[in-house]
Scaffold this motif. Structure first.
Motif, mmCIF file in Angstrom:
data_model
loop_
_atom_site.group_PDB
_atom_site.id
_atom_site.type_symbol
_atom_site.label_atom_id
_atom_site.label_comp_id
_atom_site.label_asym_id
_atom_site.label_seq_id
_atom_site.Cartn_x
_atom_site.Cartn_y
_atom_site.Cartn_z
ATOM 1 N N LYS A 224 17.172 83.086 -42.886
ATOM 2 C CA LYS A 224 18.083 83.943 -43.655
ATOM 3 C C LYS A 224 17.241 84.677 -44.689
ATOM 4 N N THR A 225 17.733 85.829 -45.119
ATOM 5 C CA THR A 225 17.065 86.530 -46.216
ATOM 6 C C THR A 225 17.539 85.927 -47.525
ATOM 7 N N PRO A 226 16.715 85.963 -48.559
ATOM 8 C CA PRO A 226 17.192 85.475 -49.852
ATOM 9 C C PRO A 226 18.488 86.159 -50.296
ATOM 10 N N SER A 227 18.603 87.458 -50.039
ATOM 11 C CA SER A 227 19.806 88.169 -50.475
ATOM 12 C C SER A 227 21.069 87.665 -49.770
ATOM 13 N N GLU A 228 20.944 87.143 -48.559
ATOM 14 C CA GLU A 228 22.106 86.602 -47.842
ATOM 15 C C GLU A 228 22.660 85.350 -48.510
ATOM 16 N N LEU A 229 21.856 84.689 -49.312
ATOM 17 C CA LEU A 229 22.250 83.412 -49.897
ATOM 18 C C LEU A 229 22.683 83.520 -51.357
ATOM 19 N N LEU A 230 22.626 84.699 -51.925
ATOM 20 C CA LEU A 230 22.863 84.848 -53.362
ATOM 21 C C LEU A 230 24.324 84.846 -53.784
ATOM 22 N N SER A 231 25.249 84.766 -52.867
ATOM 23 C CA SER A 231 26.661 84.848 -53.248
ATOM 24 C C SER A 231 27.288 83.505 -53.591
ATOM 25 N N THR A 232 26.521 82.405 -53.479
ATOM 26 C CA THR A 232 27.052 81.087 -53.831
ATOM 27 C C THR A 232 26.048 80.336 -54.705
ATOM 28 N N PHE A 233 26.558 79.341 -55.433
ATOM 29 C CA PHE A 233 25.672 78.509 -56.244
ATOM 30 C C PHE A 233 24.707 77.716 -55.360
ATOM 31 N N VAL A 234 25.175 77.252 -54.200
ATOM 32 C CA VAL A 234 24.306 76.522 -53.276
ATOM 33 C C VAL A 234 23.181 77.430 -52.794
ATOM 34 N N GLY A 235 23.512 78.648 -52.430
ATOM 35 C CA GLY A 235 22.498 79.602 -52.001
ATOM 36 C C GLY A 235 21.506 79.916 -53.109
ATOM 37 N N LEU A 236 22.014 80.073 -54.337
ATOM 38 C CA LEU A 236 21.118 80.304 -55.471
ATOM 39 C C LEU A 236 20.128 79.157 -55.614
ATOM 40 N N SER A 237 20.617 77.927 -55.451
ATOM 41 C CA SER A 237 19.730 76.755 -55.550
ATOM 42 C C SER A 237 18.653 76.787 -54.479
ATOM 43 N N MET A 238 19.026 77.191 -53.267
ATOM 44 C CA MET A 238 18.047 77.270 -52.185
ATOM 45 C C MET A 238 16.971 78.312 -52.493
ATOM 46 N N VAL A 239 17.383 79.463 -53.002
ATOM 47 C CA VAL A 239 16.427 80.527 -53.319
ATOM 48 C C VAL A 239 15.571 80.115 -54.521
ATOM 49 N N GLU A 240 16.172 79.474 -55.510
ATOM 50 C CA GLU A 240 15.395 78.968 -56.655
ATOM 51 C C GLU A 240 14.321 77.992 -56.184
ATOM 52 N N ALA A 241 14.688 77.100 -55.267
ATOM 53 C CA ALA A 241 13.726 76.130 -54.734
ATOM 54 C C ALA A 241 12.592 76.840 -53.992
ATOM 55 N N LEU A 242 12.924 77.879 -53.243
ATOM 56 C CA LEU A 242 11.899 78.640 -52.534
ATOM 57 C C LEU A 242 10.947 79.309 -53.527
ATOM 58 N N ILE A 243 11.486 79.908 -54.570
ATOM 59 C CA ILE A 243 10.637 80.539 -55.591
ATOM 60 C C ILE A 243 9.703 79.502 -56.205
ATOM 61 N N TRP A 244 10.233 78.337 -56.527
ATOM 62 C CA TRP A 244 9.415 77.277 -57.115
ATOM 63 C C TRP A 244 8.293 76.892 -56.158
ATOM 64 N N ARG A 245 8.627 76.745 -54.867
ATOM 65 C CA ARG A 245 7.598 76.359 -53.883
ATOM 66 C C ARG A 245 6.518 77.434 -53.771
ATOM 67 N N VAL A 246 6.914 78.686 -53.766
ATOM 68 C CA VAL A 246 5.931 79.784 -53.680
ATOM 69 C C VAL A 246 5.041 79.775 -54.922
ATOM 70 N N GLU A 247 5.652 79.655 -56.100
ATOM 71 C CA GLU A 247 4.875 79.691 -57.350
ATOM 72 C C GLU A 247 3.916 78.507 -57.480
ATOM 73 N N HIS A 248 4.267 77.386 -56.866
ATOM 74 C CA HIS A 248 3.446 76.181 -56.993
ATOM 75 C C HIS A 248 2.621 75.886 -55.738
ATOM 76 N N GLY A 249 2.629 76.820 -54.776
ATOM 77 C CA GLY A 249 1.788 76.679 -53.595
ATOM 78 C C GLY A 249 2.203 75.573 -52.659
ATOM 79 N N VAL A 250 3.481 75.218 -52.660
ATOM 80 C CA VAL A 250 3.973 74.166 -51.777
ATOM 81 C C VAL A 250 4.332 74.789 -50.432
ATOM 82 N N VAL A 251 3.740 74.280 -49.383
ATOM 83 C CA VAL A 251 4.004 74.784 -48.040
ATOM 84 C C VAL A 251 5.333 74.223 -47.563
ATOM 85 N N SER A 252 6.162 75.140 -46.997
ATOM 86 C CA SER A 252 7.457 74.670 -46.492
ATOM 87 C C SER A 252 7.637 74.966 -45.036
#
Length: 149
Positions: free
Chosen positions: A121-149
């Protein structure tokens, strides 16, 4: 997503009040108070300006109905749930923009690109719910901290 950069109702930069509210996220009590009182109606426009997108396009991505935007314009303020959601979205978008060192174009491209970590899914597809926001926030954190997913 390229049509959102055309001239029109696109603001050049967010208001000082908006930026101050984002800065106050380190003071969670002040943040909570602002959210409970209701964010100002212009908050969505400032969020759109922050990321370089037209407000109506952003509203569509976030699942905000035209009737809600009309109510905001009429009363000048968002309700508690709307304020909480829009504030959290603004914090997320600010983090994502910082991830791209302020490059709005790169952010908008990222929002439109499917991510394996988000189930293609695209990040924008998930932004309409709090659950989706949490998923995108987690992805940002992983990218910023170099965590491979």
């Amino acid at each position: 997503m390229a049509d959102h950069l055309a001239a029109g109702s696109l603001r050049k930069c967010p208001s000082d009040d908006f930026l101050s509210m984002l800065d106050s996220q380190t003071d969670w009590l002040a943040c909570s108070k602002q959210i409970r009182q209701g964010l100002p109606a212009y908050f969505l426009h400032d969020l759109a300006a922050l990321i370089g997108m037209r407000p109506h396009v952003l509203a569509g991505i976030l699942g905000i109905k035209t009737s809600a935007r009309r109510r905001w314009a009429k009363y000048g303020v968002l309700n508690l749930t709307e304020s909480d959601y829009i504030y959290r979205t603004a914090v997320l978008m600010n983090s994502a923009l910082n991830m791209f060192e302020g490059d709005q174009s790169a952010l908008l491209d990222w929002l439109a690109r499917p991510a394996l970590a988000l189930g293609q899914k695209t990040p924008s597809e998930l932004l309409s719910t709090f659950v989706g926001l949490s998923m995108v926030e987690a992805l940002i954190w992983r990218v910023e901290h170099g965590v491979v997913s």
